[in-house]
Structure formats: C-alpha cells, structure tokens
Design a protein around this motif. Sequence first.
Motif, short mmCIF file in Angstrom:
data_model
loop_
_atom_site.label_atom_id
_atom_site.label_comp_id
_atom_site.label_asym_id
_atom_site.label_seq_id
_atom_site.Cartn_x
_atom_site.Cartn_y
_atom_site.Cartn_z
N SER A 89 1.81 3.36 -2.35
CA SER A 89 1.23 4.48 -3.11
C SER A 89 0.07 5.11 -2.34
CB SER A 89 0.73 4.00 -4.47
OG SER A 89 1.79 3.53 -5.23
N LEU A 90 -0.77 4.28 -1.75
CA LEU A 90 -1.90 4.79 -0.98
C LEU A 90 -1.41 5.58 0.24
CD1 LEU A 90 -4.95 4.90 -0.41
CD2 LEU A 90 -4.69 2.75 0.83
N ARG A 92 0.80 -1.22 0.00
CA ARG A 92 0.00 0.00 0.00
C ARG A 92 0.84 1.28 0.00
NH1 ARG A 92 -2.18 -3.89 3.11
NH2 ARG A 92 -4.32 -4.49 2.64
#
Length: 195
Positions: A174-175, A172
Amino acid sequence: MLRKLYAWTMALAARKAAAWWLAIIAFVESSFFLVPADVLFVPMVLARPKRAYLYAAIATAASVLGGILGWMIGHYAFETIAKPVLALYGKLDTFDELAASVNWETILLLLVTSGAAHLPPIKVVTILSGVANFSLFWFIVSAIVARGARFFALAWLLNRYGEEMRHFIEKRLSLITGIAAVLLIAVYLAYHFLR
C-alpha cells in the motif's frame, strides 16, 4: 470471497500451466476480475527467476488485451455489462465520481497510475476510458507503458532481490503504490501548471 479468490490464484502458481493462468488472470484483471495478476506473477518469478522477463511480457501483453476488452465494454456495452460488474464489486460509486470529472488528460493520468500502481483499480479506468471515448490508440500506448513498466520492474526487483523483495513488497504494498501514485500525480500537476 476475496480470500478464496486470492488462495485459488496462489495455488495456480504451482501448476505446469502457470504461464497460461498468468495470461488469463492478467487479461481478466484489466476488465472485470478482482484479484491482481501480481499474486500469481510474484511466486512464478520467485520459482523460476530465469523466466522473469518472459512472465513480465506475458502479463503485459495479456493485461493490455484485457484493457482493450474493458475499453470496448465501456464504449459499447456500459449499461448491459459494465454497470452490473462495477456494482457487483462495489466500484460503481468510484466510477461515477471519476466519470463526472474526467477529460483527456485526466484519463491518461488515471491509466498510468492504475496501470502502474492500481490506483484506482485498472478495471474501473479501462471501462471509464471506453465510456469517455478516450482514443483507443493512446489507450493502448499508455497501457503498454504503464503495465509493462510495472511487470518488468517487478521482474527485475524479484530477480535481483528474490525472497527479501517479496516480503518487502507484501508488507509495504500500500505504501509503495501510494508513493508511486503521488509521484505520478505530482509529475502531472507540474506538467499541467508549467505549460
């Protein structure tokens, strides 16, 4: 090319001189290297959790020094050094867009978001800061705060949650960086409009 650089960086984490390699990669990442120091930092902390904060200090110091080099390249040698490097990595358009719309507050915000979440890439912002004649003192202060927060928070998370955190971050990333950037921008906008 990126995959080879990533594989090479990961292999460095297993070496006895990994701390030196971490310093070198954190240094060059802030001015011209493509692979973030995190790809070496994470496996090093997982392998030796007791050294997590030492590694965070090394990465922070080297990253700030590399950022100063990026600032100097932008300030003193944009046409001869920075422009070809940015073109090589396909970041020249991003740089030109940023340069066309920056002021002191924007650069400070970019330093914080790129230092903490790589948005935009730190090398672009360090060079931009030099080109825009951003105060070297405030550049160093913001780099210490942003890069230090990133590496020490990551060290704490990896120390506390270990391998589970590594998998969470990798899946995750990028999130996580997107949320961090949105929060930082929201804080900036709130400050800008409320003052």
